[in-house]
Design an enzyme around this catalytic site. Structure first.
Site, mmCIF file in Angstrom:
data_model
loop_
_atom_site.group_PDB
_atom_site.id
_atom_site.type_symbol
_atom_site.label_atom_id
_atom_site.label_comp_id
_atom_site.label_asym_id
_atom_site.label_seq_id
_atom_site.Cartn_x
_atom_site.Cartn_y
_atom_site.Cartn_z
ATOM 1 N N HIS A 1 7.709 1.210 -10.698
ATOM 2 C CA HIS A 1 6.672 0.882 -10.126
ATOM 3 C C HIS A 1 5.578 1.395 -10.982
ATOM 4 C CE1 HIS A 1 8.033 4.809 -8.823
ATOM 5 N NE2 HIS A 1 6.898 5.177 -8.314
ATOM 6 N N ASN B 1 4.962 6.711 -13.514
ATOM 7 C CA ASN B 1 5.546 7.793 -13.755
ATOM 8 C C ASN B 1 6.878 7.615 -14.076
ATOM 9 O OD1 ASN B 1 3.117 9.394 -12.786
ATOM 10 N ND2 ASN B 1 3.682 9.174 -10.939
ATOM 11 N N ARG C 1 0.852 -1.249 0.152
ATOM 12 C CA ARG C 1 0.003 -0.150 -0.277
ATOM 13 C C ARG C 1 0.889 1.287 -0.024
ATOM 14 N NH1 ARG C 1 -4.743 -2.270 0.244
ATOM 15 N NH2 ARG C 1 -5.063 -4.063 1.315
ATOM 16 N N ASP C 2 0.403 2.183 -0.753
ATOM 17 C CA ASP C 2 1.205 3.518 -0.900
ATOM 18 C C ASP C 2 0.903 3.999 0.302
ATOM 19 O OD1 ASP C 2 2.281 5.564 -3.414
ATOM 20 O OD2 ASP C 2 1.652 6.444 -1.561
ATOM 21 N N ILE C 3 2.021 4.724 0.976
ATOM 22 C CA ILE C 3 1.971 5.519 2.357
ATOM 23 C C ILE C 3 1.190 6.687 2.297
ATOM 24 C CG2 ILE C 3 4.071 7.030 2.002
ATOM 25 C CD1 ILE C 3 5.003 6.050 4.871
ATOM 26 N N VAL D 1 10.553 8.145 -6.897
ATOM 27 C CA VAL D 1 11.314 7.029 -6.553
ATOM 28 C C VAL D 1 11.996 6.109 -7.681
ATOM 29 C CG1 VAL D 1 11.424 4.672 -5.556
ATOM 30 C CG2 VAL D 1 9.955 6.580 -4.432
ATOM 31 N N HIS E 1 1.388 2.099 -10.102
ATOM 32 C CA HIS E 1 0.206 2.662 -9.187
ATOM 33 C C HIS E 1 -1.019 1.962 -9.820
ATOM 34 C CE1 HIS E 1 2.161 6.199 -7.300
ATOM 35 N NE2 HIS E 1 3.199 6.054 -8.716
#
Ligand code: 5GP
Ligand code: ZN
Length: 115
Positions: free
Chosen positions: A101, A88, A30-32, A97, A103
């Site tokens: 990755h 991205n 999970r994204d922070i 980052v 999303h």
């Protein structure tokens, strides 16, 4: 593993994360700072910096991330309601980052706009 890479440290368990998926080639958590009720980050276990670096990622490992996305969407209950998968790449896309990755966003009506 790349030294000083946040996501490599998360994959290695050196930094805690809320895991939602793991297989031989990818890891998802999970994204922070979630932007939607469902906001999961799907990363290849092999360190590559982003979409511009996918030539360094075996096809099987790249496709594993996409197959994982489909299964995570179903697991999170958004497979039918719909979701968005995006990555991205570079400064104009605000990549923060430098480990590839994706999303996975869902659980609400998302904007028609992509910017
Ligand atoms: P980017 O901006 O590179 O496309 O996405 C990076 C994402 O990583 C951001 O959505 C950000 O909230 C997330 N993130 C940054 N640091 C951490 C962290 O330590 N843990 C988790 N779970 N997500 C993080
Ligand atoms: Zn990394």
């Amino acid at each position: 593993m790349s030294d000083n890479c946040l996501f490599c440290k998360i994959i290695a368990g050196e930094i805690p994360s809320q895991k939602v998926w793991e297989d031989a080639y990818c890891y998802a958590f999970r994204d922070i700072n979630p932007q939607a009720p469902v906001h999961v980050l799907i990363v290849p276990k092999r360190h590559v910096t982003g979409l511009n670096d996918t030539g360094a990622l075996p096809d099987q490992e790249l496709s594993a991330c996409l197959h994982a996305a489909r299964q995570i969407a179903a697991q999170e209950g958004v497979g039918e309601s719909g979701y968005r998968l995006l990555s991205n790449c570079g400064p104009h896309a605000c990549q923060s980052v430098q480990h590839l990755h994706f999303h996975l966003l869902g659980g609400k009506q998302l904007s028609e706009r992509m910017d």
